[in-house]
Design a protein around this motif. Sequence first.
Motif, PDB file in Angstrom:
ATOM      1  N   LEU A 216       9.432 -14.995  31.260  1.00 58.27           N
ATOM      2  CA  LEU A 216       8.766 -13.789  31.749  1.00 58.27           C
ATOM      3  C   LEU A 216       8.388 -12.853  30.604  1.00 58.27           C
ATOM      4  CD1 LEU A 216      10.869 -12.944  34.941  1.00 58.27           C
ATOM      5  CD2 LEU A 216       8.665 -14.124  34.812  1.00 58.27           C
ATOM      6  N   ILE A 217       7.235 -12.236  30.747  1.00 56.65           N
ATOM      7  CA  ILE A 217       6.729 -11.303  29.752  1.00 56.65           C
ATOM      8  C   ILE A 217       7.353  -9.934  29.994  1.00 56.65           C
ATOM      9  CG2 ILE A 217       4.648 -10.185  28.841  1.00 56.65           C
ATOM     10  CD1 ILE A 217       3.060 -12.586  30.024  1.00 56.65           C
ATOM     11  N   VAL A 221       5.251  -5.413  26.783  1.00 59.17           N
ATOM     12  CA  VAL A 221       4.263  -6.282  26.140  1.00 59.17           C
ATOM     13  C   VAL A 221       2.993  -6.337  26.978  1.00 59.17           C
ATOM     14  CG1 VAL A 221       3.758  -8.661  25.410  1.00 59.17           C
ATOM     15  CG2 VAL A 221       6.008  -7.651  24.950  1.00 59.17           C
ATOM     16  N   ALA A 222       3.163  -6.514  28.291  1.00 54.87           N
ATOM     17  CA  ALA A 222       2.000  -6.513  29.177  1.00 54.87           C
ATOM     18  C   ALA A 222       1.250  -5.190  29.097  1.00 54.87           C
ATOM     19  CB  ALA A 222       2.439  -6.788  30.614  1.00 54.87           C
ATOM     20  N   TYR A 247      -2.753 -14.689  28.760  1.00 55.10           N
ATOM     21  CA  TYR A 247      -2.415 -15.922  28.031  1.00 55.10           C
ATOM     22  C   TYR A 247      -3.583 -16.462  27.192  1.00 55.10           C
ATOM     23  CZ  TYR A 247       1.582 -15.971  31.241  1.00 55.10           C
ATOM     24  OH  TYR A 247       2.704 -15.646  31.945  1.00 55.10           O
ATOM     25  N   ASP A 248      -4.738 -15.860  27.296  1.00 60.18           N
ATOM     26  CA  ASP A 248      -5.908 -16.281  26.515  1.00 60.18           C
ATOM     27  C   ASP A 248      -5.689 -15.884  25.057  1.00 60.18           C
ATOM     28  OD1 ASP A 248      -8.350 -16.732  25.326  1.00 60.18           O
ATOM     29  OD2 ASP A 248      -9.505 -15.472  26.700  1.00 60.18           O
ATOM     30  N   ASP A 260       4.305  -9.194  15.012  1.00 64.75           N
ATOM     31  CA  ASP A 260       4.832  -9.604  16.307  1.00 64.75           C
ATOM     32  C   ASP A 260       4.190 -10.921  16.734  1.00 64.75           C
ATOM     33  OD1 ASP A 260       6.374  -7.353  16.404  1.00 64.75           O
ATOM     34  OD2 ASP A 260       5.030  -6.231  17.754  1.00 64.75           O
ATOM     35  N   SER A 261       4.746 -11.545  17.746  1.00 63.72           N
ATOM     36  CA  SER A 261       4.183 -12.782  18.263  1.00 63.72           C
ATOM     37  C   SER A 261       4.256 -12.757  19.782  1.00 63.72           C
ATOM     38  CB  SER A 261       4.932 -14.005  17.722  1.00 63.72           C
ATOM     39  OG  SER A 261       6.310 -13.941  18.074  1.00 63.72           O
ATOM     40  N   PHE A 262       3.454 -13.615  20.393  1.00 60.51           N
ATOM     41  CA  PHE A 262       3.457 -13.736  21.849  1.00 60.51           C
ATOM     42  C   PHE A 262       4.040 -15.112  22.182  1.00 60.51           C
ATOM     43  CE2 PHE A 262       1.605 -14.729  25.986  1.00 60.51           C
ATOM     44  CZ  PHE A 262       1.765 -13.527  26.681  1.00 60.51           C
TER      45      PHE A 262
END
Length: 267
Positions: A216-217, A221-222, A247-248, A260-262
């Motif tokens: 889960l995000i 972040v969202a 997610y694109d 940072d990273s996703f």
Amino acid sequence: MTQSVQLPAGAIVVTGACGGIGNELVNMFAEKGREVVAISRPGKEVKLRKNNVSPIHALHADLCDKSSIAGLASRVKLVLQGRPISALVNTAGIVTPLQPLKDFNAEMLMDNFAVNTIAPAILACGLSGEMVDGARVLNFSSRAALLTLPGLSAYCMSKHALRSITRSLQLELPDHIAVGSLIPGEVDTGMQGDLRMPDAEVFPLVQFFRKNVGSLIPAAVAANFIYWVLFCTDSTDFARDGAWYIYDTSHHQQWICQGDSFDYPEP
């Protein structure tokens, strides 16, 4: 992260302001110096942070109730006392009850459509006259707007309808208002908790949502993604065909802070 602000000055109206994403956005906007009208359910309060620099006006409204929806735009205008609106962000939504369509009655279906579909449409139209040149309306879509899933019948139907409403608003609102939609992904909110609760016999997808907890995000972040879409994209791109999708990876470098990273896989 891109910092060039495209959104004009003015207040921002946020529905679903007591929820995970909505609450993050209300505080983020106020921290950035924007006056905010925060709309939440009766009995629910927005959790405010200490470093907000602009006023937050809290309004309570039952978006399942047609009279509450009908009068909401007027209440927002009264609070703002003629000050202009730069954006409406429709984050409010309900996913329950999670059950087969045969087990719904008319009231249950109407509640889903009232919150997820009718309220965004009525509020956008009702506030359009207060919106400045370059103002934006952002509707929260979902992959459920493109699919039909067992046990999620009402939610899917309402999100399919919201997709159509977004297009109708693009065609029918004044040209100075841009209308877009966004899919925030699988975010760690109360709605996800609801999706993990039912018995598997009633809601077959419950096992998926239970297993997906680790992916889960975070709401913060969202919120960064949503802020970038709302504030930093140009008006044509903002109102693109199809919803913005977290997610694109093609736009990640535009809003994810350096270093940072996703790391949240697309389910």
